[in-house]
Design a protein around this motif. Sequence first.
Motif: not given
Lengths: 137, 204
Positions: B37, B168-169, B171, B181-182, B184-185
Amino acid sequence: MGRRWLVLLTLMVLVGGVSCTRASRDRELNANIDLIGPLFPPPVGLGQVVIRVSDLNGNPVEDAQVTVRGDMAHAGMVPIMASAERVGDGQYRAGMDWTMAGDWVITVEATLADGRIASRTFDMAVTSEEPECNDTE
Amino acid sequence: MNARLMNQKRLWSLFWLVLALTIAGCGAEQTHEFAGAVLPEATPLSDFTLTAAGDTPVSLSDFRGQYVFVYFGYTFCPDFCPTTLAKLARVREGLGDDADRMQVIMVSVDPERDTPEALADYVTRFDPSFVGLSGTTAEIDAAGAPFGLFYQKNEGSAATGYLVDHSTRTYLIDPAGNARIAYPHDAAVEDIVADLRWLIEQES
Protein backbone atom coordinates in the motif's frame (compact mmCIF):
# COMPACT_ATOMS: atom_id res chain seq x y z
CA MET A 1 -9.64 35.33 -31.01
CA GLY A 2 -6.21 35.09 -29.34
CA ARG A 3 -7.63 36.24 -26.04
CA ARG A 4 -10.30 33.51 -26.11
CA TRP A 5 -7.58 30.89 -26.51
CA LEU A 6 -5.58 32.34 -23.67
CA VAL A 7 -8.63 32.15 -21.41
CA LEU A 8 -9.21 28.54 -22.45
CA LEU A 9 -5.60 27.63 -21.78
CA THR A 10 -5.68 29.26 -18.38
CA LEU A 11 -8.83 27.33 -17.50
CA MET A 12 -7.21 24.07 -18.62
CA VAL A 13 -4.20 24.63 -16.38
CA LEU A 14 -6.38 25.58 -13.41
CA VAL A 15 -8.65 22.55 -13.82
CA GLY A 16 -5.63 20.27 -14.16
CA GLY A 17 -4.06 21.73 -11.03
CA VAL A 18 -7.22 21.41 -8.97
CA SER A 19 -7.81 17.82 -10.03
CA CYS A 20 -4.35 16.86 -8.74
CA THR A 21 -4.92 18.42 -5.34
CA ARG A 22 -6.50 16.64 -2.39
CA ALA A 23 -9.52 18.30 -0.89
CA SER A 24 -9.03 19.96 2.47
CA ARG A 25 -11.34 19.32 5.38
CA ASP A 26 -13.53 21.61 7.40
CA ARG A 27 -13.03 21.81 11.10
CA GLU A 28 -14.17 23.80 14.05
CA LEU A 29 -11.29 26.07 14.94
CA ASN A 30 -11.37 25.79 18.72
CA ALA A 31 -8.29 23.59 18.52
CA ASN A 32 -6.27 21.75 15.92
CA ILE A 33 -6.81 18.03 15.56
CA ASP A 34 -4.27 16.09 13.53
CA LEU A 35 -4.12 12.42 12.70
CA ILE A 36 -0.79 10.90 13.75
CA GLY A 37 -1.68 7.38 12.72
CA PRO A 38 -2.43 5.12 11.08
CA LEU A 39 -0.98 6.73 8.00
CA PHE A 40 -1.59 3.57 5.99
CA PRO A 41 -5.02 1.99 5.57
CA PRO A 42 -5.41 -0.37 8.54
CA PRO A 43 -6.58 -3.95 8.06
CA VAL A 44 -9.82 -5.34 9.49
CA GLY A 45 -9.34 -6.23 13.15
CA LEU A 46 -7.96 -4.54 16.19
CA GLY A 47 -6.00 -1.37 15.62
CA GLN A 48 -5.34 2.04 17.02
CA VAL A 49 -5.94 5.64 16.08
CA VAL A 50 -3.54 8.23 17.44
CA ILE A 51 -4.41 11.89 17.15
CA ARG A 52 -2.82 15.09 18.37
CA VAL A 53 -4.75 18.00 19.83
CA SER A 54 -3.09 21.40 19.90
CA ASP A 55 -4.26 24.92 20.57
CA LEU A 56 -4.40 27.53 17.85
CA ASN A 57 -0.77 28.43 18.57
CA GLY A 58 0.30 24.83 18.06
CA ASN A 59 0.87 24.03 21.75
CA PRO A 60 -0.19 20.53 22.83
CA VAL A 61 -3.51 20.29 24.68
CA GLU A 62 -3.17 17.75 27.48
CA ASP A 63 -6.50 17.98 29.28
CA ALA A 64 -9.06 17.29 26.57
CA GLN A 65 -11.66 14.54 26.57
CA VAL A 66 -11.31 12.89 23.20
CA THR A 67 -13.70 10.49 21.52
CA VAL A 68 -13.28 8.77 18.18
CA ARG A 69 -16.19 7.52 16.12
CA GLY A 70 -15.92 5.47 12.98
CA ASP A 71 -18.75 5.31 10.47
CA MET A 72 -18.71 3.39 7.27
CA ALA A 73 -19.16 5.72 4.31
CA HIS A 74 -22.35 3.94 3.24
CA ALA A 75 -25.48 3.95 5.38
CA GLY A 76 -26.82 1.12 7.51
CA MET A 77 -23.62 -0.02 9.22
CA VAL A 78 -23.11 0.08 12.96
CA PRO A 79 -20.62 2.78 13.95
CA ILE A 80 -17.67 2.03 16.21
CA MET A 81 -16.85 4.37 19.07
CA ALA A 82 -13.97 4.69 21.47
CA SER A 83 -12.71 7.04 24.13
CA ALA A 84 -9.12 7.99 23.66
CA GLU A 85 -6.51 7.89 26.40
CA ARG A 86 -3.90 10.57 26.75
CA VAL A 87 -0.37 9.49 25.91
CA GLY A 88 1.46 12.81 26.29
CA ASP A 89 2.61 15.65 24.05
CA GLY A 90 -1.01 16.38 23.15
CA GLN A 91 -1.47 12.89 21.74
CA TYR A 92 -4.44 10.67 22.43
CA ARG A 93 -4.79 7.00 21.51
CA ALA A 94 -7.99 5.07 20.89
CA GLY A 95 -8.28 1.35 20.32
CA MET A 96 -10.47 0.61 17.31
CA ASP A 97 -11.97 -2.66 16.16
CA TRP A 98 -12.26 -2.25 12.41
CA THR A 99 -15.17 -4.51 11.70
CA MET A 100 -15.28 -4.31 7.95
CA ALA A 101 -13.16 -3.44 4.95
CA GLY A 102 -14.19 -0.34 3.02
CA ASP A 103 -14.31 3.41 3.32
CA TRP A 104 -14.76 4.84 6.79
CA VAL A 105 -15.25 8.36 8.07
CA ILE A 106 -13.51 8.97 11.37
CA THR A 107 -14.90 11.76 13.52
CA VAL A 108 -12.65 12.96 16.32
CA GLU A 109 -14.24 15.17 18.93
CA ALA A 110 -12.18 16.90 21.60
CA THR A 111 -13.90 18.56 24.53
CA LEU A 112 -11.53 21.15 25.92
CA ALA A 113 -11.17 22.01 29.61
CA ASP A 114 -13.34 25.12 29.18
CA GLY A 115 -16.13 23.12 27.57
CA ARG A 116 -15.52 24.18 24.00
CA ILE A 117 -15.58 21.41 21.47
CA ALA A 118 -13.32 20.88 18.50
CA SER A 119 -13.98 18.24 15.93
CA ARG A 120 -12.54 17.00 12.70
CA THR A 121 -13.27 14.20 10.30
CA PHE A 122 -10.83 12.04 8.40
CA ASP A 123 -11.42 9.57 5.60
CA MET A 124 -9.92 6.16 6.21
CA ALA A 125 -9.88 3.13 3.99
CA VAL A 126 -9.81 -0.19 5.85
CA THR A 127 -8.33 -3.11 3.96
CA SER A 128 -9.24 -6.77 4.15
CA GLU A 129 -8.08 -8.82 7.09
CA GLU A 130 -4.39 -9.64 7.42
CA PRO A 131 -2.98 -12.32 9.64
CA GLU A 132 -1.55 -11.32 12.97
CA CYS A 133 1.61 -12.85 14.25
CA ASN A 134 0.87 -16.10 16.12
CA ASP A 135 -2.05 -16.92 13.82
CA THR A 136 -1.54 -20.15 12.02
CA GLU A 137 -0.92 -19.57 8.32
CA MET B 1 -4.43 36.42 -42.97
CA ASN B 2 -1.38 34.08 -43.11
CA ALA B 3 -0.10 35.53 -39.90
CA ARG B 4 -3.48 34.88 -38.25
CA LEU B 5 -3.46 31.24 -39.44
CA MET B 6 0.06 30.78 -38.12
CA ASN B 7 -1.04 32.22 -34.82
CA GLN B 8 -3.95 29.81 -34.59
CA LYS B 9 -1.65 26.85 -35.39
CA ARG B 10 0.71 27.91 -32.64
CA LEU B 11 -2.14 28.21 -30.17
CA TRP B 12 -3.42 24.74 -31.09
CA SER B 13 0.08 23.31 -30.55
CA LEU B 14 0.27 25.03 -27.19
CA PHE B 15 -3.17 23.71 -26.28
CA TRP B 16 -2.20 20.08 -26.96
CA LEU B 17 1.10 20.53 -25.17
CA VAL B 18 -0.60 21.86 -22.01
CA LEU B 19 -3.19 19.08 -22.17
CA ALA B 20 -0.49 16.41 -22.50
CA LEU B 21 1.57 17.87 -19.66
CA THR B 22 -1.50 18.11 -17.40
CA ILE B 23 -2.41 14.46 -18.03
CA ALA B 24 1.21 13.35 -17.62
CA GLY B 25 1.51 15.33 -14.39
CA CYS B 26 -1.55 13.69 -12.85
CA GLY B 27 -0.50 10.19 -13.85
CA ALA B 28 3.23 10.39 -13.24
CA GLU B 29 3.12 8.57 -9.91
CA GLN B 30 1.43 5.52 -11.38
CA THR B 31 4.26 4.33 -13.60
CA HIS B 32 5.23 1.51 -11.25
CA GLU B 33 2.98 -0.91 -9.46
CA PHE B 34 4.21 -1.40 -5.91
CA ALA B 35 3.82 -4.62 -3.98
CA GLY B 36 2.31 -2.84 -0.98
CA ALA B 37 0.00 0.00 0.00
CA VAL B 38 1.48 3.32 -1.10
CA LEU B 39 0.74 6.66 0.48
CA PRO B 40 -0.58 9.11 -2.13
CA GLU B 41 1.79 11.85 -1.04
CA ALA B 42 5.11 12.12 0.78
CA THR B 43 4.38 11.97 4.51
CA PRO B 44 7.26 12.83 6.82
CA LEU B 45 7.50 10.58 9.85
CA SER B 46 8.23 12.05 13.24
CA ASP B 47 11.60 10.84 14.45
CA PHE B 48 11.95 8.31 17.24
CA THR B 49 14.86 7.17 19.34
CA LEU B 50 15.11 3.69 20.83
CA THR B 51 17.90 1.59 22.28
CA ALA B 52 20.21 -0.79 20.46
CA ALA B 53 22.81 -3.19 21.88
CA GLY B 54 25.29 -1.61 24.25
CA ASP B 55 22.60 0.83 25.39
CA THR B 56 23.25 2.82 22.23
CA PRO B 57 20.52 5.30 21.38
CA VAL B 58 19.50 4.91 17.75
CA SER B 59 17.13 7.23 15.91
CA LEU B 60 15.21 6.69 12.71
CA SER B 61 16.88 9.84 11.39
CA ASP B 62 20.29 8.14 11.76
CA PHE B 63 19.42 6.24 8.59
CA ARG B 64 18.60 9.22 6.34
CA GLY B 65 19.84 8.48 2.85
CA GLN B 66 18.82 4.83 3.08
CA TYR B 67 15.57 2.99 2.42
CA VAL B 68 14.57 1.77 5.85
CA PHE B 69 12.32 -1.21 6.44
CA VAL B 70 10.66 -1.01 9.85
CA TYR B 71 9.14 -4.16 11.30
CA PHE B 72 7.54 -4.54 14.72
CA GLY B 73 8.15 -8.01 16.14
CA TYR B 74 9.85 -9.94 18.94
CA THR B 75 12.49 -12.56 19.36
CA PHE B 76 10.19 -15.21 20.85
CA CYS B 77 7.90 -14.89 17.79
CA PRO B 78 7.20 -18.36 16.44
CA ASP B 79 6.11 -17.59 12.90
CA PHE B 80 5.95 -14.29 11.02
CA CYS B 81 8.94 -12.48 12.51
CA PRO B 82 11.59 -15.00 11.44
CA THR B 83 10.03 -15.45 8.01
CA THR B 84 9.81 -11.69 7.47
CA LEU B 85 13.42 -11.11 8.53
CA ALA B 86 14.58 -13.98 6.32
CA LYS B 87 12.68 -12.41 3.43
CA LEU B 88 14.23 -9.00 4.03
CA ALA B 89 17.67 -10.61 4.06
CA ARG B 90 16.89 -12.01 0.61
CA VAL B 91 15.74 -8.58 -0.54
CA ARG B 92 19.08 -7.20 0.54
CA GLU B 93 20.87 -9.94 -1.38
CA GLY B 94 18.69 -9.20 -4.40
CA LEU B 95 19.83 -5.59 -4.45
CA GLY B 96 23.42 -6.65 -5.17
CA ASP B 97 25.67 -3.60 -5.30
CA ASP B 98 22.86 -1.44 -3.94
CA ALA B 99 22.45 -3.56 -0.79
CA ASP B 100 23.78 -0.79 1.40
CA ARG B 101 20.99 1.48 0.22
CA MET B 102 18.59 -0.43 2.48
CA GLN B 103 18.46 -0.91 6.23
CA VAL B 104 16.24 -3.17 8.28
CA ILE B 105 15.11 -2.20 11.77
CA MET B 106 13.12 -4.54 13.97
CA VAL B 107 11.41 -2.77 16.86
CA SER B 108 10.48 -5.07 19.71
CA VAL B 109 6.88 -5.32 20.87
CA ASP B 110 8.09 -7.41 23.81
CA PRO B 111 10.49 -5.12 25.68
CA GLU B 112 10.04 -7.23 28.82
CA ARG B 113 12.02 -10.11 27.33
CA ASP B 114 13.82 -8.47 24.39
CA THR B 115 16.87 -6.79 25.78
CA PRO B 116 18.79 -4.78 23.17
CA GLU B 117 21.52 -7.45 23.32
CA ALA B 118 19.06 -10.31 22.74
CA LEU B 119 17.55 -8.38 19.85
CA ALA B 120 20.93 -7.71 18.27
CA ASP B 121 21.85 -11.37 18.57
CA TYR B 122 18.53 -12.35 16.96
CA VAL B 123 18.38 -9.95 14.01
CA THR B 124 22.02 -10.30 13.01
CA ARG B 125 21.49 -14.02 12.51
CA PHE B 126 19.47 -13.02 9.44
CA ASP B 127 21.88 -10.34 8.23
CA PRO B 128 24.75 -8.63 10.04
CA SER B 129 23.47 -5.21 8.97
CA PHE B 130 20.06 -5.59 10.61
CA VAL B 131 19.38 -3.51 13.69
CA GLY B 132 17.16 -4.45 16.63
CA LEU B 133 15.69 -1.72 18.82
CA SER B 134 13.88 -1.80 22.11
CA GLY B 135 12.73 0.72 24.68
CA THR B 136 10.06 1.42 27.21
CA THR B 137 6.47 0.63 26.30
CA ALA B 138 5.80 4.37 25.92
CA GLU B 139 8.77 4.77 23.57
CA ILE B 140 7.72 1.80 21.46
CA ASP B 141 4.12 3.04 21.33
CA ALA B 142 5.32 6.47 20.19
CA ALA B 143 7.46 4.90 17.46
CA GLY B 144 4.50 2.79 16.33
CA ALA B 145 1.86 5.53 16.47
CA PRO B 146 2.14 6.61 12.80
CA PHE B 147 1.62 2.99 11.80
CA GLY B 148 -1.40 2.45 14.06
CA LEU B 149 0.69 -0.17 15.84
CA PHE B 150 -1.37 -2.57 17.89
CA TYR B 151 0.01 -5.41 19.97
CA GLN B 152 -1.11 -7.38 22.97
CA LYS B 153 0.15 -10.19 25.15
CA ASN B 154 -1.51 -13.51 24.69
CA GLU B 155 -1.30 -16.86 26.39
CA GLY B 156 1.28 -19.21 25.01
CA SER B 157 2.45 -22.58 26.24
CA ALA B 158 4.87 -23.71 28.90
CA ALA B 159 7.47 -24.05 26.15
CA THR B 160 6.98 -20.65 24.52
CA GLY B 161 5.92 -18.52 27.47
CA TYR B 162 3.47 -15.78 26.59
CA LEU B 163 3.03 -14.73 22.98
CA VAL B 164 2.47 -11.26 21.58
CA ASP B 165 -0.12 -10.64 18.89
CA HIS B 166 1.01 -7.91 16.52
CA SER B 167 0.71 -6.61 12.99
CA THR B 168 2.67 -8.46 10.33
CA ARG B 169 3.25 -5.53 7.99
CA THR B 170 6.64 -4.13 7.05
CA TYR B 171 6.93 -0.39 6.42
CA LEU B 172 9.29 1.26 3.99
CA ILE B 173 10.65 4.70 4.86
CA ASP B 174 12.38 6.60 2.07
CA PRO B 175 15.83 8.28 2.32
CA ALA B 176 14.20 11.61 3.20
CA GLY B 177 12.34 10.07 6.15
CA ASN B 178 8.92 9.84 4.49
CA ALA B 179 6.61 6.89 5.05
CA ARG B 180 6.14 5.34 1.61
CA ILE B 181 4.88 1.76 1.49
CA ALA B 182 3.26 -0.77 3.83
CA TYR B 183 4.03 -4.31 2.71
CA PRO B 184 1.77 -7.19 3.64
CA HIS B 185 3.50 -10.25 5.04
CA ASP B 186 3.08 -12.13 1.77
CA ALA B 187 4.76 -9.56 -0.49
CA ALA B 188 7.25 -11.43 -2.67
CA VAL B 189 11.00 -10.86 -2.43
CA GLU B 190 11.37 -10.13 -6.14
CA ASP B 191 8.53 -7.59 -6.04
CA ILE B 192 10.07 -5.71 -3.12
CA VAL B 193 13.44 -5.73 -4.90
CA ALA B 194 11.73 -4.36 -8.02
CA ASP B 195 10.14 -1.60 -5.94
CA LEU B 196 13.48 -0.61 -4.47
CA ARG B 197 15.22 -0.68 -7.82
CA TRP B 198 12.49 1.55 -9.26
CA LEU B 199 12.74 3.99 -6.37
CA ILE B 200 16.53 4.12 -6.64
CA GLU B 201 16.27 4.71 -10.39
CA GLN B 202 13.91 7.62 -9.81
CA GLU B 203 16.60 9.37 -7.79
CA SER B 204 18.80 9.94 -10.84
